[in-house]
Scaffold this motif. Structure first.
Motif, PDB file in Angstrom:
ATOM      1  N   TRP A  61      33.011  27.471  51.229  1.00 32.41           N
ATOM      2  CA  TRP A  61      34.289  28.185  51.173  1.00 32.41           C
ATOM      3  C   TRP A  61      35.289  27.354  50.391  1.00 32.41           C
ATOM      4  CZ3 TRP A  61      38.694  27.892  55.051  1.00 32.41           C
ATOM      5  CH2 TRP A  61      39.641  28.888  54.803  1.00 32.41           C
ATOM      6  N   ASN A  62      36.079  28.009  49.539  1.00 33.60           N
ATOM      7  CA  ASN A  62      37.054  27.288  48.726  1.00 33.60           C
ATOM      8  C   ASN A  62      38.429  27.949  48.713  1.00 33.60           C
ATOM      9  OD1 ASN A  62      36.672  29.508  47.143  1.00 33.60           O
ATOM     10  ND2 ASN A  62      35.687  28.431  45.452  1.00 33.60           N
ATOM     11  N   LEU A  63      38.764  28.718  49.731  1.00 38.91           N
ATOM     12  CA  LEU A  63      40.062  29.371  49.905  1.00 38.91           C
ATOM     13  C   LEU A  63      40.256  30.584  48.998  1.00 38.91           C
ATOM     14  CD1 LEU A  63      42.564  26.368  50.260  1.00 38.91           C
ATOM     15  CD2 LEU A  63      41.663  27.815  52.071  1.00 38.91           C
ATOM     16  N   ARG A  64      39.528  30.666  47.895  1.00 40.80           N
ATOM     17  CA  ARG A  64      39.718  31.791  46.981  1.00 40.80           C
ATOM     18  C   ARG A  64      38.614  32.826  47.082  1.00 40.80           C
ATOM     19  NH1 ARG A  64      40.718  27.395  43.660  1.00 40.80           N
ATOM     20  NH2 ARG A  64      38.672  27.662  42.676  1.00 40.80           N
ATOM     21  N   THR A  65      37.487  32.445  47.640  1.00 39.28           N
ATOM     22  CA  THR A  65      36.363  33.373  47.762  1.00 39.28           C
ATOM     23  C   THR A  65      35.988  33.508  49.235  1.00 39.28           C
ATOM     24  OG1 THR A  65      34.755  31.583  47.461  1.00 39.28           O
ATOM     25  CG2 THR A  65      35.499  32.749  45.483  1.00 39.28           C
ATOM     26  N   ASP A  66      35.182  34.506  49.523  1.00 43.34           N
ATOM     27  CA  ASP A  66      34.709  34.691  50.888  1.00 43.34           C
ATOM     28  C   ASP A  66      33.768  33.555  51.278  1.00 43.34           C
ATOM     29  OD1 ASP A  66      36.132  37.024  51.058  1.00 43.34           O
ATOM     30  OD2 ASP A  66      34.443  38.274  50.409  1.00 43.34           O
ATOM     31  N   ASP A 287      38.200  21.864  45.873  1.00 41.96           N
ATOM     32  CA  ASP A 287      37.869  23.238  46.279  1.00 41.96           C
ATOM     33  C   ASP A 287      36.597  23.288  47.119  1.00 41.96           C
ATOM     34  OD1 ASP A 287      40.064  24.451  45.174  1.00 41.96           O
ATOM     35  OD2 ASP A 287      39.109  24.740  43.231  1.00 41.96           O
TER      36      ASP A 287
END
Length: 319
Positions: A61-66, A287
């Motif tokens: 997980w990188n905060l921008r994707t699921d 990320d």
């Protein structure tokens, strides 16, 4: 006269012989209302984030994707994959080195200050305030001040060393000096430990010190045979809390090594790359939030193990 008194005692503080179910429910409701703010804070800001972090530690997980479930991959990669995470064990070593140096130095500084304050009879409150100020000073200000103090050209520390003919050092850019420099700042911020030690000193009965003086014990003997042994519970408490705090050091290191627009890498050769600073970099620079969450729980397990070993060691010493 005895019968009315017994009746009032049996009636209880409410003044009635018995209380109904409605009154008990009202008391329970009042109790829950009183603890509701603290309970809400615990659930919303502590329990839920902790459980969420535990879940995300098993995901990519990188905060921008699921988040994508990867199981134990984050944990195994952090512990065993030096190619994917080359600086993980470096951050562990740096943090342990910092803890080994900073915690004893802080305890010694705190105890020395507490002994001096305990001996002062006039103006003790003023000195106590001055010694406690570093604790309440913002970490950003502390970092900026100590960056200047450690400056190799204009820093006050090198200037003072030069007065005694000692060559100055490039404190924050020499890998061997980074950990001692950070540990010295931690010892400078020993105000809380100093206050706790001072409370422990105030709790030592004066009669014991007087008996030691009558027996002919000097100041040094009284310290080692009376004062220090009676401060053992205080020292153990400060040791446990100091180790936990040192293993989580972040703010000061971040400020020290991010000044003047520099990227945060933990100093020369990552000599100041502490564990939590590395965790922060994984979360917000690389990320890799899932790996950062896994790092947080690895740290939690390590802190629990270290604390349990400390308690076990103390029990063996007491036996």
């Amino acid at each position: 006269m005895a019968a009315p008194v017994l009746e009032r005692v049996a009636a209880g503080p409410g003044g009635r012989a018995g209380r109904g179910a409605g009154a008990r429910r009202r008391d329970h409701l009042i109790g829950w209302l009183l603890v509701a703010p603290a309970l809400a804070y615990f659930v919303v800001f502590l329990l839920y984030p902790a459980l969420s972090a535990l879940y995300y530690s098993f995901t990519d997980w990188n905060l921008r994707t699921d988040a994508v479930w990867v199981g134990l991959a984050n944990y195994t990669d952090l512990l065993f994959d030096d190619v994917e995470y080359p600086h993980f064990w470096k951050s562990v070593r740096v943090t342990l080195q910092y803890t080994i140096v900073a915690v004893p130095l802080t305890l010694v500084a705190a105890l020395a200050q507490a002994l001096l304050l305990n001996a002062i009879r006039r103006g003790a409150n003023v000195f106590r305030l001055l010694l406690f100020l570093p604790v309440v000073t913002a970490e950003a200000a502390v970092g900026a001040i100590w960056r200047w103090l450690y400056d190799p050209q204009y820093g006050l520390i090198n200037t003072l060393l030069g007065l005694f003919g000692i060559p100055g050092q490039n404190w924050l850019n020499t890998p061997e000096l980074v950990i001692p420099a950070l540990a010295f700042i931690a010892a400078w911020q020993c105000g809380i430990s100093m206050i706790i030690y001072l409370a422990g000193l105030k709790g030592i009965p004066g009669a014991i010190q007087e008996a030691a003086i009558i027996d002919g014990a000097g100041p040094w003997q009284r310290f080692w045979r009376v004062t220090f042994p009676m401060l053992r519970p205080t020292t153990f408490y400060l040791l446990v809390t100091g180790v936990i705090a040192a293993l989580q050091v972040f703010g000061l290191v971040y400020v020290i090594f991010s000044g003047n627009g520099r990227s945060v890498t933990g100093g020369p050769e990552q000599s100041g790359l502490t564990y939590v600073l590395h965790l922060y970099l994984f979360a917000f620079r690389y990320d890799a939030m899932g790996a950062a969450c896994a790092m947080s729980f690895i740290l939690l397990v390590f802190i629990v193990i270290v604390t349990a070993l400390q308690f076990r060691f103390v029990k063996q010493e007491a036996a």
